[in-house]
Design an enzyme around this catalytic site. Structure first.
Site, PDB file in Angstrom:
ATOM      1  CB  SER A  43      -0.537   0.311   1.513  1.00 23.84           C
ATOM      2  OG  SER A  43      -0.008  -0.037   2.503  1.00 23.84           O
ATOM      3  CG  HIS A 158      -1.396  -5.322   4.381  1.00 22.50           C
ATOM      4  ND1 HIS A 158      -0.477  -5.438   5.335  1.00 22.50           N
ATOM      5  CD2 HIS A 158      -0.472  -4.959   2.865  1.00 22.50           C
ATOM      6  CE1 HIS A 158      -0.021  -3.653   4.353  1.00 22.50           C
ATOM      7  NE2 HIS A 158       0.508  -3.703   3.540  1.00 22.50           N
ATOM      8  CD  GLU A 167      -0.701  -2.130   8.802  1.00 20.39           C
ATOM      9  OE1 GLU A 167       0.890  -1.273   9.820  1.00 20.39           O
ATOM     10  OE2 GLU A 167       0.072  -2.148   7.829  1.00 20.39           O
ATOM     11  CD  GLU A 208       2.428  -5.019   8.177  1.00 21.92           C
ATOM     12  OE1 GLU A 208       1.774  -5.180   9.030  1.00 21.92           O
ATOM     13  OE2 GLU A 208       2.580  -4.439   6.760  1.00 21.92           O
ATOM     14  CG  ASP A 246      -1.626   1.921   8.590  1.00 23.73           C
ATOM     15  OD1 ASP A 246      -2.381   2.995   7.881  1.00 23.73           O
ATOM     16  OD2 ASP A 246      -0.657   1.414   8.161  1.00 23.73           O
ATOM     17  CD  GLU A 287       0.683   4.053   9.640  1.00 21.95           C
ATOM     18  OE1 GLU A 287       1.507   3.425  10.501  1.00 21.95           O
ATOM     19  OE2 GLU A 287       1.100   3.497   8.131  1.00 21.95           O
ATOM     20  CG  ASP A 314       2.980   4.943   5.438  1.00 25.00           C
ATOM     21  OD1 ASP A 314       3.263   5.270   4.521  1.00 25.00           O
ATOM     22  OD2 ASP A 314       2.267   3.847   5.357  1.00 25.00           O
ATOM     23  CE  LYS A 339       5.326   2.366   5.847  1.00 30.39           C
ATOM     24  NZ  LYS A 339       4.082   2.527   4.895  1.00 30.39           N
ATOM     25  CG  HIS A 367       7.385  -3.413   9.361  1.00 24.61           C
ATOM     26  ND1 HIS A 367       6.695  -4.999   9.099  1.00 24.61           N
ATOM     27  CD2 HIS A 367       6.202  -2.635   9.196  1.00 24.61           C
ATOM     28  CE1 HIS A 367       5.445  -5.166   9.316  1.00 24.61           C
ATOM     29  NE2 HIS A 367       4.974  -4.108   9.684  1.00 24.61           N
ATOM     30  CE  LYS A 390       3.669   0.904   9.837  1.00 22.48           C
ATOM     31  NZ  LYS A 390       2.337   0.838   9.584  1.00 22.48           N
TER      32      LYS A 390
HETATM   33  P1  PGA Z   1       2.973  -0.944   3.364  1.00 19.76           P
HETATM   34  O1  PGA Z   1       2.159  -1.661   4.251  1.00 19.76           O
HETATM   35  O2  PGA Z   1       4.481  -1.480   3.405  1.00 19.76           O
HETATM   36  O3  PGA Z   1       2.271  -2.315   2.070  1.00 19.76           O
HETATM   37  O4  PGA Z   1       3.157   0.270   2.745  1.00 19.76           O
HETATM   38  C1  PGA Z   1       2.414  -0.694   5.641  1.00 19.76           C
HETATM   39  C2  PGA Z   1       1.981   0.221   5.773  1.00 19.76           C
HETATM   40  O5  PGA Z   1       0.447   0.984   5.202  1.00 19.76           O
HETATM   41  O6  PGA Z   1       1.915   1.185   6.506  1.00 19.76           O
HETATM   42 ZN    ZN Z   2       0.531   3.207   6.250  1.00 19.87          ZN
END
Ligand code: PGA
Ligand code: ZN
Length: 420
Positions: A43, A158, A167, A208, A246, A287, A314, A339, A367, A390
């Site tokens: 995502s 996911h 999440e 995850e 999230d 998030e 994010d 990230k 991650h 996270k």
């Molecule tokens: P992604 O998901 O690594 O698939 O982007 C993590 C997030 O959205 O925080």
């Molecule tokens: Zn996110």
């Protein structure tokens, strides 16, 4: 002491979703060699640095990374071998200059990041230091063991269940130490598994490592999390365990509406839903509660919920200092997800953290949903002193590699635990 590079060598490997990624090795003069694994998201924010993929439909449905590997093994190697660098910042700047594009589209952020991470690791070993002790630091944010946010229930892109929210995490804010936080995460995860099984739900896992049962609403999930926390013998609240969300709402935002189940929520209704969840459940962090391209929604969300809860950007921030700077001016969010592969060098991720710290924005190091066993971000978050990470459920090797590395760091040094 400058670090002289002898060689750069990348190979195409697999990430935790059977998608190709890179492992990059940097060898220093004298033969010391260190490797790094590059993560990959699903995502993704639209303004992330470019993850270079081959596009050859005959290999991995176009997802191969042989071009990025080749860029490491030719151009990047040619630039770096025989050259000495005083710092990670100098190395990263050389890579940015070689690429020459604003978003690392030519060489690939995956090729560049792998080189950046492997160099840091090699240099740390050369200096006889742990990676977290070698990495640059943020003035005013001392070394710290972070509150882990365990993603125990997966939805969105996911997981194949009907949940739109991506999440559902548990954060042991009140744990006395890193080992007790990890223990709490694992015990609640086990309690949740038993509860799900006893009610006839699947205990299969999402990307995850969190469970991915056929639950439909965020309220159902939050009820279960509160029950699992209690069943495992913990309290909820700041002195115990809290919930972090999230929703990754860009993924279900279409034509100005947030599509949840049968409902098409307006911006006001979406914010009202998040507000209701915050009022009803022990939620401390949300998030991507608004879509990445909707500035007005983000501003309203921040105005209405920003005093009650941490709001993390994010998809809209992409760990990009220039974008975050603009967002701060616009009153968007009060925290940033960090990230390293969204921006493509370790140095620029550190710049993003420094910018956040200077402006009173919290930082959650993260991650990606596609991961490798490389625990780089565990050392990184300790060095940055951000106090939050996270990195998935307390399950699956590529997720626990990070938690286990934090436990190892805990055992080797006396550092404070908790939010910065
Ligand atoms: P992604 O998901 O690594 O698939 O982007 C993590 C997030 O959205 O925080
Ligand atoms: Zn996110």
């Amino acid at each position: 002491m400058p670090y002289q590079i002898e060689n750069v060598q990348a190979v195409e490997t697999l990430d935790s979703r059977a998608k190709p990624t890179l492992q990059v090795a940097v060898t220093l003069a004298g033969g010391l060699r260190a490797t790094a694994g590059v993560p990959s998201g699903a995502s993704t924010g639209s303004r992330e640095a470019v993850e270079l993929r081959d596009g050859d439909p005959d290999r991995y449905s176009g997802q191969g990374v042989l071009k990025a590997v080749s860029n490491c093994n030719t151009e990047i190697r040619d630039l770096l071998s025989g050259r000495a660098f005083d710092s990670l910042a100098a190395l990263d700047q050389a890579l940015i200059d070689l690429d020459g594009t604003p978003n690392k589209a030519r060489l690939g952020a995956n090729a560049i990041l792998g080189t950046s991470m492997a160099f840091a690791r090699a240099a740390a070993i050369a200096d006889g230091k742990e990676l977290w002790q070698w990495l640059p630091t943020i003035e005013g944010q001392a070394y710290r063991l972070p509150v882990p946010c365990f993603n125990v229930l997966n939805g969105g892109v996911h997981a194949p269940n009907p949940l739109e929210f991506q999440e559902f995490m548990i954060s042991p804010l009140g744990a006395p130490s890193m080992p007790e936080a990890v223990r709490a995460g694992a015990e609640v995860y086990s309690a949740l598994k038993k509860i799900l099984a006893s009610r006839g739900y699947s205990t299969g896992l999402g990307d995850e490592g969190g469970f991915a049962p056929d639950l439909a609403t965020p309220q159902q999930v939050c009820d279960l999390l509160v029950e699992a926390i209690t069943t495992a013998g913990y309290s909820h609240g700041r002195s115990g365990i809290m919930i972090a969300l999230d929703p990754a709402s860009s993924e279900f935002h279409k034509d100005g509406r947030y599509l949840i189940g049968e409902s098409q929520l307006s911006s006001e209704q979406m914010i009202a839903l998040l507000d209701e969840l915050v009022e009803r459940y022990p939620i401390w962090s949300i998030e991507d509660g608004a879509a990445e391209d909707d500035l007005a929604d983000w501003q309203t969300l921040t105005r209405e919920l920003g005093d009650k809860v941490q709001l993390v950007g994010d998809d809209n921030f992409c760990t990009n200092p220039a974008i975050i700077s603009e967002a701060i001016d616009n009153g968007v969010a009060n925290a940033a997800l960090i990230k390293v592969n969204q921006i493509g060098t370790v140095t620029e991720a550190i710049d993003a953290i420094r910018l956040c710290h200077t402006n009173g924005y919290a930082q959650m190091v993260s991650h990606r949903s596609g991961e490798t066993p490389d625990p780089f971000i565990a050392d990184f978050v300790v060095a940055m002193g951000s106090g939050q990470i996270k990195t998935g459920a307390p399950a699956r090797g590529e997720r626990i590699a990070k938690y286990n590395r934090l436990l190892e760091i805990t055992a080797s040094a006396s550092l404070p635990y908790g939010l910065a």
